[in-house]
Design a protein around this motif. Structure first.
Motif, PDB file in Angstrom:
ATOM      1  N   LEU A 171       0.823  -1.210   0.000  1.00 17.95           N
ATOM      2  CA  LEU A 171       0.000   0.000   0.000  1.00 17.95           C
ATOM      3  C   LEU A 171       0.860   1.265   0.000  1.00 17.95           C
ATOM      4  O   LEU A 171       0.485   2.284  -0.583  1.00 17.95           O
ATOM      5  N   LEU A 172       2.013   1.201   0.654  1.00 16.89           N
ATOM      6  CA  LEU A 172       2.903   2.361   0.746  1.00 16.89           C
ATOM      7  C   LEU A 172       4.109   2.234  -0.170  1.00 16.89           C
ATOM      8  O   LEU A 172       5.072   2.993  -0.046  1.00 16.89           O
ATOM      9  N   MET A 218      -4.112   9.114   0.130  1.00 13.24           N
ATOM     10  CA  MET A 218      -4.756  10.050  -0.788  1.00 13.24           C
ATOM     11  C   MET A 218      -3.774  11.062  -1.361  1.00 13.24           C
ATOM     12  O   MET A 218      -3.863  11.442  -2.531  1.00 13.24           O
ATOM     13  N   GLU A 219      -2.836  11.503  -0.547  1.00  6.86           N
ATOM     14  CA  GLU A 219      -1.922  12.556  -0.990  1.00  6.86           C
ATOM     15  C   GLU A 219      -0.731  12.021  -1.772  1.00  6.86           C
ATOM     16  O   GLU A 219      -0.215  12.703  -2.662  1.00  6.86           O
ATOM     17  N   GLN A 220      -0.284  10.807  -1.437  1.00  4.65           N
ATOM     18  CA  GLN A 220       0.928  10.281  -2.060  1.00  4.65           C
ATOM     19  C   GLN A 220       0.649   9.293  -3.202  1.00  4.65           C
ATOM     20  O   GLN A 220       1.479   9.117  -4.079  1.00  4.65           O
ATOM     21  N   ASP A 221      -0.493   8.623  -3.173  1.00  3.81           N
ATOM     22  CA  ASP A 221      -0.793   7.620  -4.203  1.00  3.81           C
ATOM     23  C   ASP A 221      -2.288   7.594  -4.503  1.00  3.81           C
ATOM     24  O   ASP A 221      -2.957   6.574  -4.332  1.00  3.81           O
ATOM     25  N   PRO A 222      -2.833   8.719  -4.986  1.00  3.93           N
ATOM     26  CA  PRO A 222      -4.293   8.807  -5.171  1.00  3.93           C
ATOM     27  C   PRO A 222      -4.846   7.843  -6.215  1.00  3.93           C
ATOM     28  O   PRO A 222      -5.987   7.405  -6.115  1.00  3.93           O
ATOM     29  N   VAL A 232       3.206   3.122   9.349  1.00  2.00           N
ATOM     30  CA  VAL A 232       3.925   1.969   8.826  1.00  2.00           C
ATOM     31  C   VAL A 232       2.931   0.940   8.296  1.00  2.00           C
ATOM     32  O   VAL A 232       1.797   0.856   8.760  1.00  2.00           O
ATOM     33  N   GLU A 233       3.393   0.174   7.318  1.00  2.00           N
ATOM     34  CA  GLU A 233       2.597  -0.922   6.766  1.00  2.00           C
ATOM     35  C   GLU A 233       3.233  -2.244   7.168  1.00  2.00           C
ATOM     36  O   GLU A 233       4.397  -2.505   6.842  1.00  2.00           O
ATOM     37  N   VAL A 234       2.504  -3.050   7.890  1.00  2.00           N
ATOM     38  CA  VAL A 234       2.968  -4.362   8.336  1.00  2.00           C
ATOM     39  C   VAL A 234       1.790  -5.331   8.302  1.00  2.00           C
ATOM     40  O   VAL A 234       0.639  -4.907   8.189  1.00  2.00           O
ATOM     41  N   PRO A 235       2.037  -6.625   8.412  1.00  2.00           N
ATOM     42  CA  PRO A 235       0.914  -7.568   8.476  1.00  2.00           C
ATOM     43  C   PRO A 235       0.075  -7.357   9.731  1.00  2.00           C
ATOM     44  O   PRO A 235       0.604  -6.993  10.792  1.00  2.00           O
ATOM     45  N   LEU A 236      -1.209  -7.561   9.610  1.00  2.00           N
ATOM     46  CA  LEU A 236      -2.081  -7.503  10.783  1.00  2.00           C
ATOM     47  C   LEU A 236      -1.589  -8.479  11.842  1.00  2.00           C
ATOM     48  O   LEU A 236      -1.191  -9.609  11.539  1.00  2.00           O
ATOM     49  N   LEU A 289      -2.142  -0.574   7.585  1.00  2.00           N
ATOM     50  CA  LEU A 289      -1.433   0.654   7.920  1.00  2.00           C
ATOM     51  C   LEU A 289      -1.709   1.003   9.375  1.00  2.00           C
ATOM     52  O   LEU A 289      -2.862   1.138   9.780  1.00  2.00           O
ATOM     53  N   TYR A 290      -0.647   1.126  10.158  1.00  2.00           N
ATOM     54  CA  TYR A 290      -0.738   1.546  11.552  1.00  2.00           C
ATOM     55  C   TYR A 290      -0.098   2.923  11.665  1.00  2.00           C
ATOM     56  O   TYR A 290       0.991   3.154  11.135  1.00  2.00           O
TER      57      TYR A 290
END
Length: 442
Positions: free
Chosen positions: A8-9, A97-101, A263-267, A250-251
């Motif tokens: 996602l990031l 929304m701002e970085q990868d719309p 940060v993006e990590v597994p749930l 995303l946390y």
């Protein structure tokens, strides 16, 4: 935890990541082309089988929600995107929304194909000025390139996206409150049933999804359901009602930490791992007294509960309301929980729409009781009174239309249960607070 590669990031630090040209260069809108070669039912089943659960707070299975639409409805059917993001401490949607719309726009288009919708309304938090400008430019790029409008990619699929700026009210995060606001009315949540999938925007069948949820849809179509299901916490084989906590998440981490971050990590990562490994630890060499697991409406984890997995089940086992928006807020050991709780109650009293008496009056009375305690005039019985008021409001006890009051009551019940000694000492000493607006004031 094994090394995890963000999805996602993945693009947010690339030059011009918000532009259509760079998005397509990275394979953007190929997932939409793939989805348009599938039937709407097949796309819905793909998302359903992936185990994707809504990222907006409730964690309801996304594909299952899509199946609630009436079969063979002549239309129109609407998709509403909740980009209000009003939960204190939350800023993951803003980054997307701002970085990868275009990642979001592609997810919106795929979802609209799946639910047979030709109109999507992107409801955006008013204070997000940059998000508005970036999304507006991205949508215009798509119309110019034929990715939005009529006969998209020559597949006979039509779609219009309307970007709507809300009036910045917390209550608009509730599905029907958002819908009422879109219709130009006061954002008072509706009594349910009927649910939005049957009678939503303009009294037509409507699906409401969160920004991060729809970004996940893009990658599920692109990478497949097996990829998505390989990430996160698998369903409990001993509990047939547990759908698991699958996929990347995303946390956001804020409050008393050295490095506030998203940060993006597994749930399933623990609060301790987020704080120590990603947020640089608690600031000023202090220790954590309490941690909000996913927005202040979820309540608090104590210092002894930091190893709680932050999936859809973990926080509930520790006495919290749930994972919420996965907005982690850290409170250090030199901060008064009386001040923290007062700040929470003050926020919810301000944001209550006033439609339901228990919420309108209850949030106000909890705030006034805490004001009395903070003025040095509190009594021990005030703690039981706070707990009684909190236990008498919300959907859970069946006294309100929406869950705002549950979110307002939960940190009160939770804080007094876990940190009662702090409150009693505060009252016993007749302490007066010198912090009118504690950390995290909204």
């Amino acid at each position: 935890m094994p090394t995890f590669e963000p999805v996602l990031l993945a693009r947010i630090n690339k030059p011009d990541s918000h532009k259509l040209e760079t998005y397509q260069r990275d394979g953007g809108y190929e997932a939409l082309k793939k989805a348009l070669d599938m039937s709407p039912a097949d796309v819905t089943n793909l998302v359903k089988d992936s185990g994707l659960r809504g990222r907006g707070g409730a964690g309801f299975p996304t594909g299952l929600k899509w199946t609630f639409l009436p079969k063979d409805h002549p239309g129109p059917i609407y998709l509403c995107i909740n980009a209000d993001e009003s939960e204190p401490g939350t800023f993951n949607n803003r980054i997307l929304m701002e970085q990868d719309p275009h990642q979001l726009i592609e997810g919106i288009a795929i979802a609209c194909h799946a639910i047979r919708s030709k109109s999507a309304y992107l409801y955006l938090r008013y204070e997000y000025g940059r998000s508005y400008r970036v999304l507006d430019a991205a949508i215009k790029e798509c119309y110019a390139a034929g990715i939005l409008g009529k006969n998209i990619f020559g597949k006979g699929f039509d779609l219009d996206i309307v970007l709507h700026r809300g009036a910045a009210a917390y209550i608009c995060g509730e599905e029907t409150g958002l819908i009422e606001s879109l219709e130009g009315k006061r954002a008072w949540p509706r009594i349910k049933p009927p649910f939005p999938a049957i009678e939503g925007l303009f009294r037509k069948p409507t699906i409401v999804n969160n920004v991060e949820t729809l970004c996940c849809v893009t990658h599920i179509v692109s990478r497949g359901k097996e990829w998505f299901r390989s990430i996160g916490v698998q369903p409990d084989p001993n509990n047939p009602r547990d759908p698991g906590s699958l996929g990347p998440k995303l946390y956001t981490v804020a409050g008393h930490v050295n490095n506030p971050c998203c940060v993006e990590v597994p749930l399933g990562i623990t609060a301790r791992e987020l704080i120590d490994n990603h947020a640089g630890g608690v600031w000023k060499g202090r220790k954590a007294k309490a941690v909000v697991p996913g927005g202040i409406s979820m309540g608090f984890l104590s210092a002894s509960e930091l190893d709680t997995p932050l999936d859809f089940n973990g926080p509930g086992k520790a006495g919290c309301l749930g994972l919420g928006t996965a907005a982690v807020v850290v409170v250090d050991d030199q901060t008064s929980m009386v001040d923290v709780l007062y700040n929470c109650c003050r926020f919810f009293a301000h944001e209550s729409c006033g439609q339901c008496t228990p919420c309108r009056e209850g949030t106000n009375w909890m705030t006034r009781i805490l004001e009395r305690i903070r003025s040095g005039q509190g009594e021990m019985r005030d703690l039981d009174l706070l707990t009684e008021v909190a236990g008498s409001m919300g959907i859970i006890p069946g006294t309100t239309i929406c869950g705002l009051s549950d979110g307002a009551a939960w940190p009160v019940k939770n804080a007094i249960q876990k940190f009662r000694g702090d409150f009693e000492e505060y009252i016993r000493n007749g302490k007066k607070s010198v912090t009118p607006y504690p950390v995290g004031a909204h």
